[in-house]
Design a protein around this motif. Structure first.
Motif, PDB file in Angstrom:
ATOM      1  N   LYS A  42     -15.708 -15.651  29.267  1.00 42.75           N
ATOM      2  CA  LYS A  42     -16.057 -15.752  27.848  1.00 42.75           C
ATOM      3  C   LYS A  42     -17.550 -15.525  27.610  1.00 42.75           C
ATOM      4  O   LYS A  42     -17.939 -14.723  26.751  1.00 42.75           O
ATOM      5  N   SER A  43     -18.390 -16.222  28.356  1.00 44.91           N
ATOM      6  CA  SER A  43     -19.840 -16.089  28.165  1.00 44.91           C
ATOM      7  C   SER A  43     -20.332 -14.699  28.569  1.00 44.91           C
ATOM      8  O   SER A  43     -21.248 -14.146  27.952  1.00 44.91           O
ATOM      9  N   THR A  44     -19.718 -14.128  29.593  1.00 46.21           N
ATOM     10  CA  THR A  44     -20.080 -12.762  30.006  1.00 46.21           C
ATOM     11  C   THR A  44     -19.728 -11.762  28.915  1.00 46.21           C
ATOM     12  O   THR A  44     -20.499 -10.833  28.630  1.00 46.21           O
ATOM     13  N   LEU A  45     -18.578 -11.950  28.284  1.00 45.54           N
ATOM     14  CA  LEU A  45     -18.186 -11.082  27.176  1.00 45.54           C
ATOM     15  C   LEU A  45     -19.209 -11.171  26.046  1.00 45.54           C
ATOM     16  O   LEU A  45     -19.582 -10.147  25.450  1.00 45.54           O
ATOM     17  N   ILE A  46     -19.675 -12.366  25.749  1.00 40.80           N
ATOM     18  CA  ILE A  46     -20.692 -12.540  24.709  1.00 40.80           C
ATOM     19  C   ILE A  46     -21.952 -11.750  25.057  1.00 40.80           C
ATOM     20  O   ILE A  46     -22.537 -11.065  24.208  1.00 40.80           O
ATOM     21  N   LYS A  47     -22.382 -11.820  26.315  1.00 45.08           N
ATOM     22  CA  LYS A  47     -23.590 -11.102  26.733  1.00 45.08           C
ATOM     23  C   LYS A  47     -23.412  -9.594  26.594  1.00 45.08           C
ATOM     24  O   LYS A  47     -24.373  -8.882  26.295  1.00 45.08           O
ATOM     25  N   CYS A  48     -22.188  -9.113  26.789  1.00 44.70           N
ATOM     26  CA  CYS A  48     -21.931  -7.679  26.608  1.00 44.70           C
ATOM     27  C   CYS A  48     -21.951  -7.314  25.128  1.00 44.70           C
ATOM     28  O   CYS A  48     -22.450  -6.244  24.754  1.00 44.70           O
ATOM     29  N   ILE A  49     -21.416  -8.182  24.282  1.00 42.32           N
ATOM     30  CA  ILE A  49     -21.452  -7.931  22.843  1.00 42.32           C
ATOM     31  C   ILE A  49     -22.893  -7.876  22.361  1.00 42.32           C
ATOM     32  O   ILE A  49     -23.255  -7.052  21.511  1.00 42.32           O
ATOM     33  N   LEU A  50     -23.743  -8.729  22.926  1.00 43.99           N
ATOM     34  CA  LEU A  50     -25.156  -8.772  22.543  1.00 43.99           C
ATOM     35  C   LEU A  50     -25.979  -7.681  23.223  1.00 43.99           C
ATOM     36  O   LEU A  50     -27.182  -7.569  22.991  1.00 43.99           O
ATOM     37  N   ASN A  51     -25.335  -6.891  24.083  1.00 40.25           N
ATOM     38  CA  ASN A  51     -25.989  -5.811  24.841  1.00 40.25           C
ATOM     39  C   ASN A  51     -27.017  -6.343  25.846  1.00 40.25           C
ATOM     40  O   ASN A  51     -27.940  -5.632  26.237  1.00 40.25           O
ATOM     41  N   ILE A  52     -26.838  -7.584  26.276  1.00 36.56           N
ATOM     42  CA  ILE A  52     -27.651  -8.134  27.358  1.00 36.56           C
ATOM     43  C   ILE A  52     -27.150  -7.577  28.684  1.00 36.56           C
ATOM     44  O   ILE A  52     -27.920  -7.285  29.593  1.00 36.56           O
TER      45      ILE A  52
END
Length: 267
Positions: A42-52
């Motif tokens: 879940k947190s990794t997906l968020i980082k991808c959405i944020l382009n981190i």
């Protein structure tokens, strides 16, 4: 469409998938609750959405633009992010802390101007915490700190707000205050993606829900259709009752007793 994730896959080592073939979308004013056990991505997906982090496959679009084509400050103008927890290091006042949310709108080597202070004050007023504006963030309770974090994200003027387990460290009262605030922000037109470990919260405010398990979405749709005892069993590995409670006027999730340490009716 505010957020559009299409066939997204990510791997840290290029071999083992952290998640794969994830597709989800959010419109203006919608709340999507993302559930799943720790370590499922879940947190990794968020980082991808944020382009981190950069997706291995697939695309993320925000307001019709690929995040891969956007500069960090452009993403920050579109997306407000509230992480799982914040540990105060410096004793900033709440006002100074919220002003940091204006950074994407301020050019390099500039200082906050009148408009930035106005936006910060609006964020305080919007969620009803003006009384905290001069308080040091290092002296705040967990509930106060969480509200200030949300205010900082709002100062960015986002169309999408992402919250990573916003109620995990809060008491029941502050959990409900946070949930009510999120619900009001959605009513104001902000699209909200909320990662949570509390299926009950998805029932309270979500327009839709999704369950991530072992890097894949096992269910997605209306919360009432997604949050079932069968899906929760698959996702968390425990038996959870899902029942409508007349007195509460809503459906709730109740974990079964796994150890049998107290019999029925015992206190």
């Amino acid at each position: 469409m505010i957020l559009d994730v299409n066939n997204a896959s990510f791997s840290y080592d290029g071999i083992t998938k952290q998640f794969e073939e994830i597709s989800l979308s959010l419109r203006r004013g919608e709340v999507l609750s993302l559930l799943g056990r720790n370590g499922t991505g879940k947190s990794t997906l968020i980082k991808c959405i944020l382009n981190i982090l950069t997706l291995q496959k697939g695309e993320v679009e925000i307001n019709g633009r690929r995040v891969g084509d956007m500069r960090p400050e452009e993403v920050a103008r579109q997306v407000g992010y509230v992480p799982q927890a914040h540990q105060a290091v410096f004793p900033f006042s709440a006002l100074d802390f919220v002003l940091m949310g204006r950074a994407p709108h301020i050019s390099a080597f500039s200082v906050p101007g009148e408009e930035d202070y106005e936006k910060a004050e609006e964020a305080f007023e919007r969620i009803g915490i003006t009384h905290l504006r001069e308080k040091s963030i290092s002296e705040m309770s967990g509930g106060e700190s969480q509200m200030v974090m949300i205010a900082r994200a709002l100062a960015q003027e986002p169309s999408l707000l992402i919250l990573d387990e916003p109620t995990s460290h809060l008491d029941v009262g502050n959990q409900m205050k946070t949930i009510a605030t999120i619900d009001q922000l959605a009513a104001d037109g902000i699209a909200i993606l909320m990662c949570t470990h509390f299926p009950d919260h998805a029932f309270l405010i979500s327009h839709s829900a999704a369950i991530l398990n072992k890097g894949r979405l096992i269910a997605q749709g209306r919360a009432e259709d997604v949050i079932t005892k069968e899906n929760l069993r698959e996702a968390y590995g425990v038996d959870i009752c899902v029942h409508y409670i007349e007195e509460a006027g809503r459906t709730v999730c109740i974990p079964m007793n796994p150890c049998g340490c107290r019999g029925r009716g015992e206190v």
